[in-house]
Design a protein around this motif. Structure first.
Motif, PDB file in Angstrom:
ATOM      1  N   UNK A 296      53.605  39.197 -71.686  1.00 47.82           N
ATOM      2  CA  UNK A 296      52.747  38.732 -72.781  1.00 47.82           C
ATOM      3  C   UNK A 296      53.579  38.065 -73.874  1.00 47.82           C
ATOM      4  N   UNK A 297      54.743  38.624 -74.154  1.00 41.50           N
ATOM      5  CA  UNK A 297      55.633  38.013 -75.134  1.00 41.50           C
ATOM      6  C   UNK A 297      56.095  36.640 -74.666  1.00 41.50           C
ATOM      7  N   UNK A 298      56.362  36.511 -73.369  1.00 41.16           N
ATOM      8  CA  UNK A 298      56.772  35.213 -72.823  1.00 41.16           C
ATOM      9  C   UNK A 298      55.624  34.204 -72.937  1.00 41.16           C
ATOM     10  N   UNK A 299      54.407  34.651 -72.687  1.00 44.59           N
ATOM     11  CA  UNK A 299      53.244  33.774 -72.813  1.00 44.59           C
ATOM     12  C   UNK A 299      53.110  33.267 -74.246  1.00 44.59           C
ATOM     13  N   UNK A 300      53.387  34.129 -75.219  1.00 46.17           N
ATOM     14  CA  UNK A 300      53.290  33.753 -76.630  1.00 46.17           C
ATOM     15  C   UNK A 300      54.524  32.988 -77.126  1.00 46.17           C
ATOM     16  N   UNK A 301      55.513  32.830 -76.250  1.00 44.28           N
ATOM     17  CA  UNK A 301      56.723  32.114 -76.640  1.00 44.28           C
ATOM     18  C   UNK A 301      57.665  32.926 -77.487  1.00 44.28           C
ATOM     19  N   UNK A 302      57.486  34.251 -77.478  1.00 41.70           N
ATOM     20  CA  UNK A 302      58.318  35.123 -78.297  1.00 41.70           C
ATOM     21  C   UNK A 302      59.472  35.755 -77.523  1.00 41.70           C
ATOM     22  N   UNK A 303      59.527  35.494 -76.223  1.00 44.89           N
ATOM     23  CA  UNK A 303      60.614  36.007 -75.389  1.00 44.89           C
ATOM     24  C   UNK A 303      60.762  35.084 -74.190  1.00 44.89           C
ATOM     25  N   UNK A 304      61.964  34.972 -73.639  1.00 46.73           N
ATOM     26  CA  UNK A 304      62.142  34.135 -72.448  1.00 46.73           C
ATOM     27  C   UNK A 304      61.527  34.790 -71.224  1.00 46.73           C
ATOM     28  N   UNK A 305      61.133  33.984 -70.250  1.00 48.35           N
ATOM     29  CA  UNK A 305      60.675  34.514 -68.969  1.00 48.35           C
ATOM     30  C   UNK A 305      61.895  34.604 -68.055  1.00 48.35           C
TER      31      UNK A 305
END
Length: 334
Positions: A296-305
Motif C-alpha cells: 500500500x505504501x508503494x502504491x501511494x509512492x511512499x516506499x519503493x516496490x
C-alpha cells in the motif's frame, strides 16, 4: 497516508482465514469489497469479516471505481488471467504465488502493468517478516562466515481430491504450492540468482501432481540450495543457513504464527549436543499485514516496490528449470 481501498477477488481459504483478517488490521489498508462467483458466498464472507460491499462476479468488483488495488488468491491457473483483467481495469495487484504457471506466462504481466501504469507484486509474505530480514542480515554480514549452503524442507499431508492443490490440470502440486518458498527465500538470503538446477519428482498417479519434489540449485560462487517439498508427508518446515563459522536455523520459516514471537538459532558447531546454541527472539508480528502495508505504501509512492514482476519472473524461471530437470534427468540452466 490515505488508506488504499482494496478489493478481494475470491473467497479462497488463504484469503478468508489468513490474508484478509491481517489486512483488516494493517495500517494504510481498507478492505472495501470482496467478490465470488457465488454471490451468496461473497455476502456471507463480507458480513462475517465486516467488508462493506460484496459482488457476485469478479468483473463487477473490477468495475468498481472505488477499488484501487486487488488481492488475487485464485487457483494458480487464474493468477495471470485475472491479474491481466485487474490491470486493464486500472487496479494495482497483489497476486498469490506462484504468480503464473511458467515464466513465459508471467511475462505477459510486464507490458500490461506498464500500459496500465500500475504495480504488481507476488504475495511472498515471508520477505516482510523480521525473522527473514534478520536471517539475511546474519548471512550477509559475515556473522556466519562464508555462507554457501541453505537446506530447506517444507511438507504437508493432503490427499483430498477436491482440493485445488491436488488438481494437476490447474497448477496443483508441491513445487508450485510450497516449493516456491525455499526458492524465493534462498534468492533473498543469497542476494543472487541460481545458474543451474537438478531435480527429482515423484508424481501422484491419480492427481497427476508432484507429491514429492527434491531439488538442488547452484548459485554463483559455489553456493547451493538443497530442498525437499511434499504434499503427502507429515507436516514439517525448517530452514538452515550454513556458513564457515556458524549456522542459523529459522524455526518456523514459512507459516510464522501471527501475534507470536519467532526465534532464530545460531550455532557455531562447537558442541554437537547444541549446548552452545544462541537463540534470538524476533518480535511478534503478522507477515500478511506487513505485506499489505508495504505494498500500500508503494502504491501511494511512499516506499519503493522491492519485488515487482521482474522478481516474480525470476522465481518462475527456477521453477521451470526444475520441472525440466526432473524430466530430463540432467542439470538444466536457469
Amino acid at each position: 497516508m490515505k488508506p488504499v481501498k482494496w478489493g478481494i477477488v475470491s473467497t479462497a481459504d488463504i484469503g478468508v482465514k489468513k490474508v484478509i483478517p491481517a489486512m483488516l488490521r494493517a495500517k494504510g489498508v481498507e478492505i472495501a469489497a470482496i467478490a465470488s462467483r457465488d454471490a451468496a458466498r461473497a455476502r456471507e464472507v463480507a458480513q462475517k469479516l465486516g467488508i462493506p460491499k460484496s459482488y457476485g462476479t469478479y468483473e463487477a468488483l473490477l468495475a468498481d471505481p472505488e477499488i484501487e488495488a486487488v488481492y488475487n488468491p485464485l487457483p494458480n491457473h487464474l493468477h495471470v488471467p485475472v491479474t491481466l483483467q485487474a490491470l486493464a481495469a486500472g487496479k494495482h495487484v497483489l497476486c498469490e504465488k506462484p504468480i503464473a504457471l511458467t515464466a513465459a506466462e508471467a511475462g505477459q504481466l510486464t507490458d500490461a502493468a506498464k500500459k496500465a501504469g500500475k504495480l504488481v507484486t507476488e504475495a511472498f509474505m515471508v520477505r516482510y517478516h523480521p525473522q527473514w530480514r534478520r536471517a539475511r542480515e546474519l548471512a550477509q554480514s559475515g556473522r556466519l562466515g562464508d555462507v554457501s549452503l541453505i537446506s530447506s524442507v517444507f511438507t504437508y499431508y493432503n490427499v483430498d481430491p477436491a482440493n485445488v492443490r491436488n488438481m494437476g490440470d490447474i497448477g496443483g502440486g508441491a513445487l508450485y504450492d510450497i516449493g516456491c518458498y525455499p526458492i524465493v527465500t534462498a534468492r533473498f538470503v543469497f542476494g543472487a540468482e541460481p545458474v543451474r538446477v537438478s531435480a527429482a519428482i515423484d508424481w501422484d498417479p491419480t492427481f497427476k501432481t508432484d507429491r514429492l519434489t527434491s531439488a538442488l540449485a547452484e548459485f554463483p560462487g559455489g553456493r547451493h540450495l538443497v530442498f525437499a517439498t511434499a504434499t503427502q508427508l507429515v507436516p514439517r518446515q525448517h530452514v538452515q543457513i550454513l556458513g564457515t563459522k556458524a549456522r542459523a536455523e529459522v524455526m518456523i520459516p514459512f507459516n510464522a504464527p501471527p501475534g507470536q514471537a519467532t526465534t532464530l538459532r545460531i550455532d557455531d558447531g562447537s558442541d554437537l549436543t547444541g549446548a552452545n546454541i544462541v537463540t534470538e527472539v524476533l518480535p511478534a508480528c503478522d507477515q500478511y499485514a506487513l505485506q499489505g502495508e508495504v505494498f500500500s505504501q508503494a502504491i501511494r509512492g511512499e516506499a519503493p516496490l522491492d519485488f515487482g514482476i521482474d522478481d516474480a519472473i525470476l522465481n518462475m524461471r527456477v521453477i521451470d528449470a526444475m520441472f525440466k530437470a526432473a524430466k530430463s534427468g540432467k542439470w538444466e540452466n536457469v
